[in-house]
Structures are given as structure tokens and as C-alpha cells.
Design a protein around this motif. Sequence first.
Motif, PDB file in Angstrom:
ATOM      1  N   UNK A  81       6.251  45.908  11.314  1.00  0.00           N
ATOM      2  CA  UNK A  81       6.170  44.781  10.229  1.00  0.00           C
ATOM      3  C   UNK A  81       7.075  44.881   9.372  1.00  0.00           C
ATOM      4  N   UNK A  82       7.902  45.984   8.836  1.00  0.00           N
ATOM      5  CA  UNK A  82       9.001  46.271   7.874  1.00  0.00           C
ATOM      6  C   UNK A  82      10.160  45.910   8.446  1.00  0.00           C
ATOM      7  N   UNK A  83      10.455  46.202   9.712  1.00  0.00           N
ATOM      8  CA  UNK A  83      11.905  45.760  10.344  1.00  0.00           C
ATOM      9  C   UNK A  83      11.903  44.587  10.929  1.00  0.00           C
ATOM     10  N   UNK A  84      10.739  44.354  11.618  1.00  0.00           N
ATOM     11  CA  UNK A  84      11.012  42.931  12.185  1.00  0.00           C
ATOM     12  C   UNK A  84      10.318  41.697  11.942  1.00  0.00           C
ATOM     13  N   UNK A  85       9.340  41.929  10.854  1.00  0.00           N
ATOM     14  CA  UNK A  85       8.552  40.862  10.481  1.00  0.00           C
ATOM     15  C   UNK A  85       9.054  40.596   8.846  1.00  0.00           C
ATOM     16  N   UNK A 100      12.134  41.405  16.311  1.00  0.00           N
ATOM     17  CA  UNK A 100      12.578  40.505  15.024  1.00  0.00           C
ATOM     18  C   UNK A 100      12.666  38.835  15.494  1.00  0.00           C
ATOM     19  N   UNK A 101      13.284  38.623  16.779  1.00  0.00           N
ATOM     20  CA  UNK A 101      13.425  37.218  17.145  1.00  0.00           C
ATOM     21  C   UNK A 101      12.076  36.841  17.310  1.00  0.00           C
ATOM     22  N   UNK A 102      11.046  37.325  18.018  1.00  0.00           N
ATOM     23  CA  UNK A 102       9.911  36.860  18.118  1.00  0.00           C
ATOM     24  C   UNK A 102       8.948  36.702  17.091  1.00  0.00           C
ATOM     25  N   UNK A 103       8.847  37.793  16.105  1.00  0.00           N
ATOM     26  CA  UNK A 103       8.116  37.222  14.934  1.00  0.00           C
ATOM     27  C   UNK A 103       8.817  36.141  13.824  1.00  0.00           C
ATOM     28  N   UNK A 104       9.940  36.312  13.799  1.00  0.00           N
ATOM     29  CA  UNK A 104      10.766  35.412  12.855  1.00  0.00           C
ATOM     30  C   UNK A 104      10.734  33.824  13.410  1.00  0.00           C
ATOM     31  N   UNK A 105      10.571  33.920  14.806  1.00  0.00           N
ATOM     32  CA  UNK A 105      10.309  32.497  15.357  1.00  0.00           C
ATOM     33  C   UNK A 105       8.834  32.048  14.774  1.00  0.00           C
ATOM     34  N   UNK A 106       7.670  32.896  14.784  1.00  0.00           N
ATOM     35  CA  UNK A 106       6.696  32.652  14.453  1.00  0.00           C
ATOM     36  C   UNK A 106       6.516  32.251  13.136  1.00  0.00           C
ATOM     37  N   UNK A 107       7.313  33.049  12.120  1.00  0.00           N
ATOM     38  CA  UNK A 107       7.247  32.631  10.752  1.00  0.00           C
ATOM     39  C   UNK A 107       7.859  31.567  10.127  1.00  0.00           C
ATOM     40  N   UNK A 108       8.929  30.939  10.851  1.00  0.00           N
ATOM     41  CA  UNK A 108       9.536  29.759  10.866  1.00  0.00           C
ATOM     42  C   UNK A 108       8.550  28.676  11.506  1.00  0.00           C
TER      43      UNK A 108
END
Length: 344
Positions: A116-120, A329-337
Motif C-alpha cells: 500500500x505505502x510503496x506501490x499504491x 507499482x505499475x499494476x496499482x498505478x495503472x488501476x488508480x489512473x
Amino acid sequence: MRADHPRRRTLAAMLALAGLALAGPAPSASAQSAGATPTAAGEAAGWPARPITLIVPFPAGGGNDAMARIVADKLSGALGQQVIVDNRGGGGGNIGTRAVARAAPDGYTLLLGHTGTISVNPSLFATAGYDPRKDFAPIGLMATMPVVLLAHPSFPGKTVADVIAAAKAAPGKVSIGTSAVGTGGYMTAELFKASAGIDATLVPYKGTGPLMNDLVGGHVPIAFGILAPALGNIEAKTLRVIAVMSRERFPLLPDVPTADESGLPGFESVLHYGLLAPAGTPVPIVAKINAALQALVKTEDVAKRIRAEGGAPLTSTPDEYAADIDREEKKWSALVRRLGLKGD
């Protein structure tokens, strides 16, 4: 609820028998530490000469805190100096994480890293204030923990397919409990909604405790969360597990299917825990901590304690942890965007 609570002894014993990779281009820990000055490199020879602070960016009592305390005592013995756990909660984990990013790269301030803290958070929060690739020197992984889909006994659905069907039959009417915005449970719920193409109402709680209380009380029918806080209630049959979100079945719950095999092909949400230091920490110090961490995680005592928290022991090199961070980070940032999520 502590791991030694009487209601959890049976499952904890089973966990002791259980045993639970990641790739992708990422800056190596060596590269991140290459900026260390000759003076800092020289200091590594006598390190550690004083106590080390391990910052947990969440309050005491949660999964992050438990993981930190499992290794802190053992690291103290291995390194010859006390490793002090310092809980610095707030900002969804950003305050404590940011403090480590800005700390002196001398090996005396470490971070309990978490998906959560590092990759999200860096993509979810505009004010996170740190870069997961540039601001830290990964030391090594210590455990993974699958997110689980829990249900109150009164909820009629028995499978992931049932949950999806219920949500599609009544758009927006099915409530799903989660821990706070940005946590593993919350992000898993968002990923679940997007992957299943459903409209459900997320109910974020400030902490795991209030979430479990409402779930057991039937105030929310289903929830995504980690296993440890629910163990006693699962044993007492006041909660049940619909599915685990790992790719493989969890050894503790061999009869519980994965989301992948029960209605949502390819779905996965597993939390990763590890240790990090500020970028620029001398490579010899990173290597020394990594060696100690790998050795202790492989001991049966530490492995049992990790399993008793609902996790699975896992070791890695610093470079492997850097690759893990990059992939997650790539996985979760893609979802966030894609969903336009915002934590601020």
C-alpha cells in the motif's frame, strides 16, 4: 486480536505447517546506493554502532506493526544493536514513509515496506511526497499475505461468481467493507469491481478492527481484508472465507478456492512486506541487513510467527525486491489512473 489468542491456536498450529515472483525492469539497490560518499562507505565497516530505528508507517496493532515486530527482535540479535520499532501513523502511511525517504542514508533508519505505502500511495495520493524507485534502497522481502474475501454467515453467496451475480442483479446495492482508502483491502475491492464489471458500494473503515466488528455484527455483508484479524471468527464460524486472492490456494485454507478458479480468471491481490532504507545507504550496510533478514526469515520460529499472522515467509535479494516494487507499482498505478482514484 493477538496471534496467541485461544480462539486462534488451532489455525495458528495449522499455519505452522503451511508454506506459501516477480520480475520486471527496476533500478537495482546497488544503483540506488551508488551515490553513497566515500565517508559513508567507510562508516559501513563499523556499522551498527548504535540502535537502529525501524519505522512502521501505521499505528501499533495492525498487520504492518506485527510484521515489523516479528523481525525487529531477531535483527537486534543478528546485528548486535537494538532495532527499535517506531510507529508513525497518519496520512494513509505517507507520513512515516516520507520520514524514511528524507532520513540520513546511514543505516540507522529503516522502513517496514508494504504494498500500500510503496506501490499504491505514490500514485493515489498527490501529496505522498516520495518516489518508490528513487527515494529508497530496497533491502529485501520478508513475507507475502493474500487478501481474502470474507462474508457474514447470513450472506447467501458462497462463491465469487455468486457475489458478482448479486451485484449485477442489484447495481449499487451490494455493500463491500474495506479498510481505509489506499490499503490493500480497499484497492483489492476496487480491482474486483473493475475486473468483474460490477457496481457495488464500497464502505471504507478507518481500521481493520472496526471493519471486523461490523462484519461479524452483520452490518456489512462481505469485506476484503487480511486473514489474521479474522482467524478466530473463522474458527468460531461467525465469519467465512469465500475466496483467497492469491494465484494459488492458501495452505491454511486448502478447501477455499482462489478468485481465479471461482469466477474471476487471472485475478490476484497479494500484499508484500519488506525492509527498505533511504536511497544512498551504503551497499555494504544494505547487504549486511539483507543477509541477516534472509537468515532469520528462514528460521522455523520466525516462519511460524509470520504464518500465524496469515502470511507466508519470503526472502529476496535487494535487486529482487526492487523488481517487485516496480512490478507492483505499475499494476496499482495503472488501476488508480484508469479509475481516477484519489486518496487526498
